[in-house]
Design a protein around this motif. Structure first.
Motif, PDB file in Angstrom:
ATOM      1  N   GLY A 126       0.800  -1.228   0.000  1.00 11.51           N
ATOM      2  CA  GLY A 126       0.000   0.000   0.000  1.00 11.51           C
ATOM      3  C   GLY A 126       0.823   1.262   0.000  1.00 11.51           C
ATOM      4  N   ILE A 127       2.129   1.150   0.366  1.00  8.47           N
ATOM      5  CA  ILE A 127       2.969   2.346   0.324  1.00  8.47           C
ATOM      6  C   ILE A 127       3.450   2.562  -1.110  1.00  8.47           C
ATOM      7  CG2 ILE A 127       3.699   1.979   2.704  1.00  8.47           C
ATOM      8  CD1 ILE A 127       6.470   1.167   1.652  1.00  8.47           C
ATOM      9  N   LYS A 128       4.010   3.722  -1.374  1.00  7.52           N
ATOM     10  CA  LYS A 128       4.536   3.983  -2.717  1.00  7.52           C
ATOM     11  C   LYS A 128       5.701   3.031  -3.012  1.00  7.52           C
ATOM     12  CE  LYS A 128       3.402   8.894  -3.297  1.00  7.52           C
ATOM     13  NZ  LYS A 128       3.965  10.242  -3.510  1.00  7.52           N
ATOM     14  N   LEU A 129       5.773   2.623  -4.267  1.00  7.66           N
ATOM     15  CA  LEU A 129       6.848   1.737  -4.688  1.00  7.66           C
ATOM     16  C   LEU A 129       8.212   2.344  -4.368  1.00  7.66           C
ATOM     17  CD1 LEU A 129       8.051  -0.677  -6.220  1.00  7.66           C
ATOM     18  CD2 LEU A 129       7.722   0.644  -8.337  1.00  7.66           C
ATOM     19  N   GLU A 130       8.356   3.644  -4.621  1.00  8.85           N
ATOM     20  CA  GLU A 130       9.643   4.300  -4.375  1.00  8.85           C
ATOM     21  C   GLU A 130      10.078   4.139  -2.919  1.00  8.85           C
ATOM     22  OE1 GLU A 130       7.850   6.256  -7.949  1.00  8.85           O
ATOM     23  OE2 GLU A 130       7.109   5.527  -6.009  1.00  8.85           O
ATOM     24  N   ASP A 131       9.101   4.180  -2.012  1.00 10.69           N
ATOM     25  CA  ASP A 131       9.429   4.031  -0.587  1.00 10.69           C
ATOM     26  C   ASP A 131       9.802   2.590  -0.257  1.00 10.69           C
ATOM     27  OD1 ASP A 131       8.939   6.730  -0.154  1.00 10.69           O
ATOM     28  OD2 ASP A 131       6.821   6.400   0.304  1.00 10.69           O
ATOM     29  N   GLU A 132       9.112   1.633  -0.867  1.00 10.89           N
ATOM     30  CA  GLU A 132       9.448   0.221  -0.631  1.00 10.89           C
ATOM     31  C   GLU A 132      10.835  -0.105  -1.179  1.00 10.89           C
ATOM     32  OE1 GLU A 132       9.594  -3.373   0.754  1.00 10.89           O
ATOM     33  OE2 GLU A 132       7.822  -2.143   1.155  1.00 10.89           O
ATOM     34  N   ILE A 133      11.146   0.415  -2.336  1.00 10.51           N
ATOM     35  CA  ILE A 133      12.438   0.126  -2.956  1.00 10.51           C
ATOM     36  C   ILE A 133      13.598   0.583  -2.076  1.00 10.51           C
ATOM     37  CG2 ILE A 133      13.949   0.895  -4.851  1.00 10.51           C
ATOM     38  CD1 ILE A 133      12.134  -1.351  -5.728  1.00 10.51           C
ATOM     39  N   THR A 134      13.401   1.660  -1.311  1.00  5.35           N
ATOM     40  CA  THR A 134      14.496   2.165  -0.469  1.00  5.35           C
ATOM     41  C   THR A 134      14.877   1.194   0.639  1.00  5.35           C
ATOM     42  OG1 THR A 134      12.983   3.384   0.997  1.00  5.35           O
ATOM     43  CG2 THR A 134      13.869   4.576  -0.894  1.00  5.35           C
ATOM     44  N   TYR A 135      14.026   0.224   0.933  1.00  2.67           N
ATOM     45  CA  TYR A 135      14.392  -0.798   1.922  1.00  2.67           C
ATOM     46  C   TYR A 135      15.419  -1.776   1.360  1.00  2.67           C
ATOM     47  CZ  TYR A 135      10.549   0.559   5.025  1.00  2.67           C
ATOM     48  OH  TYR A 135       9.710   1.249   5.882  1.00  2.67           O
ATOM     49  N   TRP A 136      15.539  -1.825   0.036  1.00  2.00           N
ATOM     50  CA  TRP A 136      16.354  -2.859  -0.605  1.00  2.00           C
ATOM     51  C   TRP A 136      17.502  -2.319  -1.454  1.00  2.00           C
ATOM     52  CZ3 TRP A 136      14.723  -6.753   2.004  1.00  2.00           C
ATOM     53  CH2 TRP A 136      13.381  -6.819   2.386  1.00  2.00           C
ATOM     54  N   PHE A 137      17.420  -1.053  -1.867  1.00  2.00           N
ATOM     55  CA  PHE A 137      18.442  -0.498  -2.747  1.00  2.00           C
ATOM     56  C   PHE A 137      18.929   0.848  -2.217  1.00  2.00           C
ATOM     57  CE2 PHE A 137      15.981  -3.352  -5.376  1.00  2.00           C
ATOM     58  CZ  PHE A 137      16.928  -3.963  -6.191  1.00  2.00           C
ATOM     59  N   PRO A 138      20.218   1.160  -2.401  1.00  2.00           N
ATOM     60  CA  PRO A 138      20.710   2.490  -2.030  1.00  2.00           C
ATOM     61  C   PRO A 138      20.088   3.563  -2.914  1.00  2.00           C
ATOM     62  CG  PRO A 138      22.409   1.247  -3.197  1.00  2.00           C
ATOM     63  CD  PRO A 138      21.278   0.296  -2.940  1.00  2.00           C
ATOM     64  N   VAL A 139      20.120   4.793  -2.423  1.00  4.90           N
ATOM     65  CA  VAL A 139      19.461   5.900  -3.119  1.00  4.90           C
ATOM     66  C   VAL A 139      19.890   5.996  -4.581  1.00  4.90           C
ATOM     67  CG1 VAL A 139      19.202   8.404  -3.191  1.00  4.90           C
ATOM     68  CG2 VAL A 139      19.098   7.214  -1.003  1.00  4.90           C
ATOM     69  N   GLU A 148      20.616   3.796  -6.646  1.00  5.10           N
ATOM     70  CA  GLU A 148      20.096   2.724  -7.498  1.00  5.10           C
ATOM     71  C   GLU A 148      18.573   2.676  -7.500  1.00  5.10           C
ATOM     72  OE1 GLU A 148      21.898  -0.985  -6.393  1.00  5.10           O
ATOM     73  OE2 GLU A 148      23.880  -0.072  -6.185  1.00  5.10           O
ATOM     74  N   ARG A 149      17.950   3.593  -6.767  1.00  3.30           N
ATOM     75  CA  ARG A 149      16.498   3.531  -6.586  1.00  3.30           C
ATOM     76  C   ARG A 149      15.730   3.661  -7.897  1.00  3.30           C
ATOM     77  NH1 ARG A 149      12.764   8.089  -3.800  1.00  3.30           N
ATOM     78  NH2 ARG A 149      13.158   8.973  -5.862  1.00  3.30           N
ATOM     79  N   ASP A 150      16.038   4.674  -8.681  1.00  5.57           N
ATOM     80  CA  ASP A 150      15.258   4.937  -9.895  1.00  5.57           C
ATOM     81  C   ASP A 150      15.327   3.768 -10.872  1.00  5.57           C
ATOM     82  OD1 ASP A 150      14.596   7.341  -8.796  1.00  5.57           O
ATOM     83  OD2 ASP A 150      15.887   8.548 -10.095  1.00  5.57           O
ATOM     84  N   ALA A 151      16.502   3.170 -11.015  1.00  2.00           N
ATOM     85  CA  ALA A 151      16.656   2.035 -11.925  1.00  2.00           C
ATOM     86  C   ALA A 151      15.858   0.835 -11.425  1.00  2.00           C
ATOM     87  CB  ALA A 151      18.125   1.665 -12.077  1.00  2.00           C
ATOM     88  N   ALA A 152      15.860   0.627 -10.112  1.00  3.06           N
ATOM     89  CA  ALA A 152      15.110  -0.496  -9.537  1.00  3.06           C
ATOM     90  C   ALA A 152      13.608  -0.277  -9.684  1.00  3.06           C
ATOM     91  CB  ALA A 152      15.483  -0.675  -8.070  1.00  3.06           C
ATOM     92  N   VAL A 153      13.160   0.945  -9.496  1.00  8.75           N
ATOM     93  CA  VAL A 153      11.736   1.275  -9.670  1.00  8.75           C
ATOM     94  C   VAL A 153      11.310   1.009 -11.107  1.00  8.75           C
ATOM     95  CG1 VAL A 153      10.119   3.219  -9.809  1.00  8.75           C
ATOM     96  CG2 VAL A 153      11.539   2.918  -7.775  1.00  8.75           C
ATOM     97  N   ALA A 154      12.123   1.459 -12.059  1.00  3.75           N
ATOM     98  CA  ALA A 154      11.798   1.253 -13.476  1.00  3.75           C
ATOM     99  C   ALA A 154      11.762  -0.233 -13.821  1.00  3.75           C
ATOM    100  CB  ALA A 154      12.811   1.980 -14.355  1.00  3.75           C
TER     101      ALA A 154
END
Length: 201
Positions: A44-57, A59-65
């Motif tokens: 339910g949280i934004k994907l961008e926020d979930e991704i930060t639990y697993w990837f450094p800042v 690498e976030r945008d690439a992981a989100v994409a």
């Protein structure tokens, strides 16, 4: 004409299989160990926020994409409407009101998800979470906002809107009431009678 507001993930649609499958693909391609249970606990949280639990800042945008690429591909075969979802939306429209979906999901993911579930929104607000949802709810002033998470209940309560919890996601009745729910339903099957009583009461 009034409004009734709904969250999307685990409220109107069962998106858990598609979300987990997309994260599994991200983990496979990147080699990052992503814990499905941890992801599930925060649905339910934004994907961008979930991704930060697993990837450094950095690498976030690439992981989100990467996630969205897989999610859009997987949504069609891994998304279903939650039990009672179609009937809940029909009850709102039968009362002469409009269905507004307010979700943290990104627009690129919302379309495939709704099509897979066979659901249609009259109005759609995407990529909003927490206080952002509260701001939308405050502007629209719907008869109620239905959601599966404490964040949904808190947003509705902050906006002065009836908070209707459904215990169909990762959170139970107690957590939803503690976050501000006025009523908690086991599923959307109970929504039409609740909405009808609201309209006539």
């Amino acid at each position: 004409m009034g409004f009734a507001g709904f969250d999307l993930d685990m409220t109107l649609i069962d998106s858990r299989p598609a979300i987990m499958a997309a994260f599994a693909e991200v983990a496979r391609e990147t080699g990052v160990d992503i814990d499905p249970a941890a992801v599930d606990s925060r649905l339910g949280i934004k994907l961008e926020d979930e991704i930060t639990y697993w990837f450094p800042v950095g690498e976030r945008d690439a992981a989100v994409a990467l996630y969205r690429k897989h999610y859009v591909r997987l949504a069609a075969d891994h998304t279903e409407a939650m039990p009672g979802a179609a009937e809940a939306l029909a009850a709102v429209r039968a009362a002469g009101d409009r269905v507004v979906i307010i979700t943290a999901k990104h627009p690129v993911s919302v379309g495939p998800s709704l099509r897979a579930a066979g659901l249609i929104a009259d109005e759609l607000y995407t990529h909003v979470f927490g206080p952002e949802k509260a701001a939308v709810l405050r502007k629209l002033a719907p008869a109620g906002y239905v959601g599966d998470s404490p964040h949904d209940m808190a947003a509705a309560a902050a906006a002065g809107v009836r908070a209707v919890g459904v215990s169909t996601g990762s959170f139970g009745e107690r957590e939803l009431y503690e976050a501000g729910a006025e009523v908690v339903l086991d599923s959307l099957a109970g929504f039409p009678s609740w909405y009808s009583a609201l309209a006539t009461g």
